[in-house]
Design a protein around this motif. Sequence first.
Motif: not given
Length: 229
Positions: A3-21, A23-31
């Motif tokens: 999984f990849g989670v895009v980070v824009f200036p102003g993003s505020n839900c990016d870490r929420d998605v990463a927590w799911v993919t 930490d909860i689902l244990q899938q490789p994830t990068r910002m």
Amino acid sequence: MNFGVVVFPGSNCDRDVAWVTRDILQQPTRMVWHEETDISDLDVIVVPGGFSYGDYLRCGAIARFAPVLQSIKDHAAQGKWVLGICNGFQVLTESGLLPGALVRNRDLHFICDRIPLKIERHDLPWTTAYQKQNVITLPIAHGEGCYYADSQTLADLEAHQQVLFRYSDARGTINAAANPNGSLNNIAGICNRQGNVLGMMPHPERASDAALTYTDGLSLFKGLLGTKV
């Protein structure tokens, strides 16, 4: 699955998605920083909620010019998975990855609530982990979440079964009273014709952790992994 989670200036839900993919689902994830162009290592790219570039001009209007967006378009063209949540949905429509537009809410004020959604299709990985005729509960938090499209675009969406989620009441009845923001046809989430690009205003990542009580959003991510709830 990567999984990849895009980070824009102003993003505020990016870490929420990463927590799911991650930490909860244990899938490789990068910002993925918005200036990156190489996302070839990723299977799923998530464009998260927030206020990309401060929502200047209009929601998603500047984000569509970010270097990463062309890479996301190429990613989608290869049949890989793209998920846009809230502001991410706005970015996907602004960039042409999905049809239509998200405009000011019907009553012209910001809405933050938990609302029922009816799942309209169950034959795509996004929704295969849900039961048929499921009505789920997800949070919404937006000021410009009213889905709009011209009549021909709406007809095409319906004809090709591209509406995955609609605002409904708790029994799954779709009517004006159950529509929180005035979206045409009660549309809460749509996909492209191939089914690999999904945009939705509700936040599945905010309903994926048992500590938050509501976990209806987790099944969306599990469906991509081929995991039944």
